[in-house]
Design a protein around this motif. Structure first.
Motif, PDB file in Angstrom:
ATOM      1  N   LEU A   1      17.916  35.702  66.611  1.00 49.47           N
ATOM      2  CA  LEU A   1      16.559  35.935  66.107  1.00 49.47           C
ATOM      3  C   LEU A   1      15.646  34.728  66.333  1.00 49.47           C
ATOM      4  O   LEU A   1      14.513  34.713  65.874  1.00 49.47           O
TER       5      LEU A   1
ATOM      6  N   LEU B   1      12.541  39.621  67.010  1.00 48.33           N
ATOM      7  CA  LEU B   1      13.421  40.542  67.745  1.00 48.33           C
ATOM      8  C   LEU B   1      13.095  40.551  69.237  1.00 48.33           C
ATOM      9  O   LEU B   1      13.509  41.466  69.964  1.00 48.33           O
TER      10      LEU B   1
ATOM     11  N   TYR C   1      16.084  40.871  71.722  1.00 50.91           N
ATOM     12  CA  TYR C   1      16.604  42.236  71.849  1.00 50.91           C
ATOM     13  C   TYR C   1      15.649  43.103  72.676  1.00 50.91           C
ATOM     14  O   TYR C   1      16.096  43.915  73.500  1.00 50.91           O
TER      15      TYR C   1
ATOM     16  N   ALA D   1      22.127  37.749  71.569  1.00 49.59           N
ATOM     17  CA  ALA D   1      21.599  39.097  71.331  1.00 49.59           C
ATOM     18  C   ALA D   1      22.343  40.111  72.208  1.00 49.59           C
ATOM     19  O   ALA D   1      22.715  41.190  71.746  1.00 49.59           O
TER      20      ALA D   1
END
Length: 280
Positions: free
Chosen positions: A37, A56, A59, A249
């Protein structure tokens, strides 16, 4: 009173040690999550610290970038792992049972030939296997990795099943034969459920082995569309620097099927491991 105090102290000490070991296993996963994160510069400035502004973006970049082929690699790994483990369990169960129960001339010879597969270093066969697969036109196929995975997974499966079946009373099969049960029905309706604990153990070992295998996938596969998870992870590391938050991630995304499977089947896995250990 003194004896009771010692018992309480021993119990508290044991629980404390187990909690510490549990935290040591869980913390790396937690660290990976909150590190994923972070922005790259924030991670480089403080590797262990919590993110001040969680994001995020890592991701999002992975999922939106088609060059990463993250879902294709996960599907390839799931398909290869599932089929490999299924064949290892099925073939290992049948061969292990026959070696344990059926007495024939080359019984021990065949058994020890399978056991030799546990002694040969897998990586020493990479070049010969590549040459054979290349000449046979078996490279860069969806089933390419299943062949070596099953071949190298069978020895340990046969070894475990053979030892487990020897501990099952022969009277169980004799009673089934008296009742008119055929060989195949006895094998799959009576012996198979009894060997469930050891088969569960084999499934756990081989699932992680197939999912994490890298060397054969690197040598036998060159097409991006066929790459497995370990190969997909390789593209997140550069020559001179690595984006570690993005790598973490990606690792969490690719680990998610295994983690979900563990939580869904956790009771069966624990029962199988415990029962298999006690039986063995």
């Amino acid at each position: 009173m003194e004896k009771q105090s010692r018992h309480i102290f021993s119990k508290v000490f044991t629980n404390a040690v187990l909690i510490i070991f549990s935290l040591s296993c869980i913390f790396p996963l937690i660290w990976m999550f909150y590190s994923s994160l972070k922005e790259k510069r924030v991670f480089n400035a403080d590797v262990v610290g919590l993110p001040s502004n969680p994001t995020l973006k890592n991701y999002k970049r992975i999922l939106e970038n088609p060059d990463y082929h993250i879902f294709d690699s996960m599907f390839n790994s799931l398909r290869t792992t599932f089929l490999s483990v299924l064949l290892i369990i099925l073939c290992g169960f049948i061969v292990g049972y026959i070696i344990a129960r059926v007495q024939f001339k080359l019984n021990r010879v065949i058994y020890f030939v399978f056991l030799l597969g546990m002694l040969i270093p897998i990586h020493s066969l990479l070049v010969p296997i590549y040459i054979v697969f290349k000449n046979a036109g078996l490279t860069d196929k969806w089933y390419t990795l299943i062949i070596p995975y099953v071949a190298f997974g069978l020895p340990i499966a046969i070894f475990l099943v053979e030892g487990f079946v020897k501990g099952i009373p022969v009277a169980l099969e004799e009673a089934a034969a008296i009742d008119g049960s055929s060989f195949s029905r006895t094998l799959f309706s009576i012996i198979l459920p009894v060997t469930k604990p050891i088969l569960t153990t084999i499934a756990i070992i081989q699932t992680f082995a197939c999912w994490n295998e890298f060397s054969f996938a690197l040598v036998l596969l060159s097409e991006t569309r066929l790459q497995t998870v370990p190969l997909a992870m390789k593209q997140f590391s550069g020559q001179f620097s690595s984006d570690y938050p993005k790598i973490m991630a990606a690792m969490l995304l690719t680990m998610s099927p295994i983690i979900i499977m563990y939580f869904v089947f956790s009771k069966q896995i624990i029962k199988g491991m415990v029962a298999g250990a006690v039986k063995g």
